[in-house]
Scaffold this active site. Structure first.
Site, PDB file in Angstrom:
ATOM      1  CD  GLU A 195      -3.094  -1.028   0.386  1.00  0.00           C
ATOM      2  OE1 GLU A 195      -3.095  -0.355  -0.420  1.00  0.00           O
ATOM      3  OE2 GLU A 195      -3.509  -1.854   0.367  1.00  0.00           O
ATOM      4  CB  CYS A 232      -0.984   7.357   1.132  1.00  0.00           C
ATOM      5  SG  CYS A 232      -2.703   6.404   1.908  1.00  0.00           S
TER       6      CYS A 232
END
Length: 478
Positions: A220, A254
């Site tokens: 990720e 993010c």
């Protein structure tokens, strides 16, 4: 401070714990629904009983407001557990598959077995959520887990270690604290699956280490997630959503909108609306955003300096400071900042910003906006605001990203039935819900053939005319 991270570099502990986990993983291959569910319930109970400790740890690490902790750290984890408990029985059940005509007489099923031992390396920006969320998926799949949380959020990392010790035996789940050396030592072990959340640069290092043991990975990562504001967008609606999505957690998210591409006809009004919402959210009493308890801080000096360099570089190269720009190094306060007149040679337009700086660029046609997005590595998320379905469909169809959100941003992370993850530079593999369960599972195909004469027996040597005819028929029709 709850407790500093100890200097913990005992490689013998790593190997001993890993060996213990390998033994547990063999036993857990046949773990039942009841056993897996019980582990998840114990984890959920600890979280519910210790919410104040979680809030205090995150305030200590970077002054994260309590409502943000509840919404972005605690709720996603408890929601993930509840969703998993509701669906785990169905996920674990072997799935029958249809039989092709060429395989008549056989039956096929997919069995979901645990991959085995898992390593979870988690980041500092949502340190509780992004550590415990993957742990939920690992436990649901029947995997053991060794966790290495970030050294940059020490209070939360120590609390996670405390939680794990209270809930799990060390041969099932263990936490190792420390810095880069500890991560490197763990990566040298032959884990069955590695789940890493962090930057693309470090993701490459993790993937290289995993390749030594052919360990599967979920990465990720991140990237420059754009927000496209079409000419048809409701700017008041879009501005409120963008300000929250960008500046929650002080921009250290993010999937935060990294930059805005706004239609040239809407730029000035969008700027006005963005400023209105900044005031409304973070300074309604006009006492200064630095006095708001609803605005977090930068995690530490390294990232504060990085963001300060971005801002200085942009302004020195001609960017316009439309809002913000105030900083305080002593408290790691970095005011929400909006920049316009951006050029490609500025660092804010190159790498992921990962902080409270929001560059705004303009476009004249939707094709131009799509071209700008496609000129960069594939982002983790892409956001489109507008009422034109033709344009939104064009954006979805002609760009590539981990996820797309239409007329909102960031909230897709909370959708348990959507796969979450990146593509290429922004990540490998998917997480959350069923996709998280699959990430830690081996989908093992099981074929059952009938005893005696079957299709395959007709194809054994010696290959006579009949066998050749059957093979020719298979190639032509099947």
């Amino acid at each position: 401070m709850l407790n500093p991270i100890p200097n913990q570099i005992d490689r013998l502990d790593f190997q001993k714990t890993f060996s213990d986990h390998q033994e547990t993983a063999v036993r857990w291959r046949s773990s039942t629904l009841e056993e897996r569910s019980a582990r998840l319930v114990k984890l959920r109970n600890w979280i519910k009983e210790n919410q104040n400790l979680i809030r205090k740890a995150l305030w200590e690490d970077f002054r994260k407001p309590e409502p943000e902790v509840d919404l972005s750290e605690i709720f996603p984890v408890t929601s993930e557990i509840n969703h998993t408990l509701r669906n785990l029985k169905d996920w674990m059940k072997p799935k029958s598959v249809s039989t092709p005509l060429s395989m008549i007489g056989t039956s096929g099923k997919i069995h979901f077995e645990p991959k085995g031992t898992a390593l979870i390396i988690s980041p500092w920006n949502f340190p509780f959520n992004l550590t415990v969320g993957p742990l939920v998926s690992a436990l649901a799949a029947g995997c053991t887990a060794i966790i290495k949380p970030s050294e940059l959020s020490p209070a939360t990392s120590f609390l996670i270690q405390k939680m794990v010790k209270a809930v799990f035996p060390t041969n099932e789940v263990e936490v190792f604290l420390g810095e880069v050396e500890e991560s490197q030592a763990l990566l040298r072990l032959p884990f069955d699956h590695i789940f890493f959340t962090g930057s693309p640069a470090v993701g490459k290092i993790v993937m290289k280490a995993a390749a030594e043991h052919l360990s599967s990975v979920t990465l990720e990562l991140g990237g420059k997630s754009p927000a496209i504001i079409d000419a048809s967008a409701d700017l008041n609606d879009a501005a409120g959503k963008l300000i929250w999505g960008k500046f929650v957690n002080c921009g250290q998210t993010c999937i935060a909108p990294d930059y805005i591409l706004v239609h040239e006809s809407q730029k000035e009004r969008l700027l006005m609306e963005l400023k209105v919402f900044l005031q409304k959210f973070y300074d309604p009493a006009f006492k200064g955003i630095e006095n708001s308890r609803d605005y977090a801080r930068i995690i530490g000096p390294k990232h504060f300096e990085r963001l300060s360099d971005h801002l200085e570089d942009a302004i020195s190269k001609g960017a316009t400071l439309d809002f913000g720009g105030k900083t305080d190094k002593s408290s790691f306060y970095f005011e929400p900042t909006i920049l316009t007149s951006i050029s490609e040679d500025m660092s804010v337009f190159q790498g992921e910003i990962f902080g409270p700086i929001l560059p705004i660029l303009t476009f004249s046609t939707i094709e131009e906006a799509i071209g700008m997005v496609n000129s960069k590595p594939k982002p983790l998320a892409l956001y489109y605001f507008g009422k034109e379905s033709e344009n939104s469909e064009k954006v979805v169809r002609e760009t590539s990203s981990g996820n797309v959100v239409l007329n909102d941003c960031v909230i897709h992370f909370l959708h348990n039935n959507l796969p979450f993850g990146g593509v290429n530079n922004s990540g490998i593999g998917k997480a959350h819900g069923h996709e998280g369960f699959l990430a830690f599972s081996n989908e093992k195909g099981v074929l059952t053939q009938r005893i005696g004469l079957n299709n395959v027996t007709l194809l054994r040597p010696p290959y006579g005319v009949k066998a050749k005819q059957i093979i020719s028929t298979l190639i032509k029709w099947f």
